[in-house]
Design a protein around this motif. Structure first.
Motif, PDB file in Angstrom:
ATOM      1  N   THR A  24      33.823  61.641  68.170  1.00 12.82           N
ATOM      2  CA  THR A  24      32.669  61.785  69.056  1.00 12.82           C
ATOM      3  C   THR A  24      33.191  62.092  70.459  1.00 12.82           C
ATOM      4  OG1 THR A  24      32.640  59.463  69.714  1.00 12.82           O
ATOM      5  CG2 THR A  24      31.363  60.047  67.741  1.00 12.82           C
ATOM      6  N   ASP A  26      32.558  60.452  73.093  1.00  8.67           N
ATOM      7  CA  ASP A  26      32.992  59.183  73.698  1.00  8.67           C
ATOM      8  C   ASP A  26      34.401  58.798  73.247  1.00  8.67           C
ATOM      9  OD1 ASP A  26      30.866  58.702  75.342  1.00  8.67           O
ATOM     10  OD2 ASP A  26      29.790  57.442  73.917  1.00  8.67           O
ATOM     11  N   GLU A  27      34.693  59.019  71.953  1.00  7.54           N
ATOM     12  CA  GLU A  27      36.037  58.700  71.461  1.00  7.54           C
ATOM     13  C   GLU A  27      37.082  59.555  72.169  1.00  7.54           C
ATOM     14  OE1 GLU A  27      35.176  57.238  66.866  1.00  7.54           O
ATOM     15  OE2 GLU A  27      35.188  59.396  67.308  1.00  7.54           O
ATOM     16  N   TYR A  45      32.009  65.954  77.784  1.00  6.72           N
ATOM     17  CA  TYR A  45      30.865  66.477  77.019  1.00  6.72           C
ATOM     18  C   TYR A  45      30.732  67.981  77.239  1.00  6.72           C
ATOM     19  CZ  TYR A  45      28.836  62.041  75.484  1.00  6.72           C
ATOM     20  OH  TYR A  45      28.608  60.850  74.856  1.00  6.72           O
ATOM     21  N   LYS A  61      27.053  66.370  61.826  1.00  4.15           N
ATOM     22  CA  LYS A  61      25.982  65.425  62.137  1.00  4.15           C
ATOM     23  C   LYS A  61      25.557  64.780  60.841  1.00  4.15           C
ATOM     24  CE  LYS A  61      22.622  63.589  64.649  1.00  4.15           C
ATOM     25  NZ  LYS A  61      22.918  62.179  64.367  1.00  4.15           N
ATOM     26  N   PRO A  68      26.217  59.458  66.601  1.00  7.80           N
ATOM     27  CA  PRO A  68      26.455  60.653  67.420  1.00  7.80           C
ATOM     28  C   PRO A  68      27.201  61.728  66.627  1.00  7.80           C
ATOM     29  CG  PRO A  68      27.836  58.814  68.148  1.00  7.80           C
ATOM     30  CD  PRO A  68      26.910  58.279  67.100  1.00  7.80           C
ATOM     31  N   LYS A  70      29.971  64.227  65.497  1.00  6.49           N
ATOM     32  CA  LYS A  70      31.435  64.200  65.552  1.00  6.49           C
ATOM     33  C   LYS A  70      31.919  65.632  65.553  1.00  6.49           C
ATOM     34  CE  LYS A  70      32.342  59.707  63.644  1.00  6.49           C
ATOM     35  NZ  LYS A  70      33.563  58.947  63.630  1.00  6.49           N
ATOM     36  N   TYR A  71      32.982  65.865  66.289  1.00  4.81           N
ATOM     37  CA  TYR A  71      33.560  67.198  66.394  1.00  4.81           C
ATOM     38  C   TYR A  71      34.963  67.161  65.835  1.00  4.81           C
ATOM     39  CZ  TYR A  71      29.666  68.057  69.511  1.00  4.81           C
ATOM     40  OH  TYR A  71      28.408  68.180  70.029  1.00  4.81           O
TER      41      TYR A  71
END
Length: 144
Positions: A24, A26-27, A45, A61, A68, A70-71
């Motif tokens: 994510t 945030d990670e 972001y 997703k 959230p 993940k990429y």
């Protein structure tokens, strides 16, 4: 600007250094902060969004949860099909001749193009399968 480019490259390098780990935003932000690279959360972001639009990242997703997005890093030659381990969450691209032929077949014979974001084959990777099998009692193994 040059500064922005460096930030974007740092984010991309972070994904490329762990190609099978979906993360994510945030990670990524937390990981970069831990390594001493201070990029604002909003900038992370923005970088991820740009990298995704350029095709350098894949987005996953989970439709069944509000988790959230993940990429994950996308090598430039990556095919559109991936495997996803239900155990550890590892995602790996399926880039082999059999998959390429299957995609060609779908396209030419059925006029069908795969949607990459949804084309995840669920299952268990070798490590998770080994863990599950070794955690079964001998009796349970006999009944499979």
């Amino acid at each position: 600007s040059d500064y922005r480019t460096r930030q974007r490259e740092a984010v991309l390098r972070h994904f490329a250094s762990q190609p099978y780990r979906p993360m994510t935003a945030d990670e990524v932000h937390q990981d970069l902060s831990r390594t001493g690279l201070h990029i604002g959360r909003t900038t992370v972001y923005r970088c991820i969004s740009m990298l995704y639009e350029k095709g350098s990242l894949i987005a996953f997703k989970d439709q069944k949860s509000s988790a959230p997005v993940k990429y994950q890093h996308r090598p430039q030659d990556q095919r559109r099909m991936s495997m996803r381990c239900s155990g550890c969450g590892m995602v790996a691209a399926l880039s082999c001749d059999a998959v390429n032929e299957f995609e060609k077949h779908l396209n030419l014979d059925h006029g069908f193009a795969l949607n990459e974001e949804e084309c995840l084959l669920p299952g268990l990777c070798r490590d998770c399968r080994g863990t599950r099998e070794s955690s079964l009692t001998p009796e349970a193994k006999g009944n499979q």
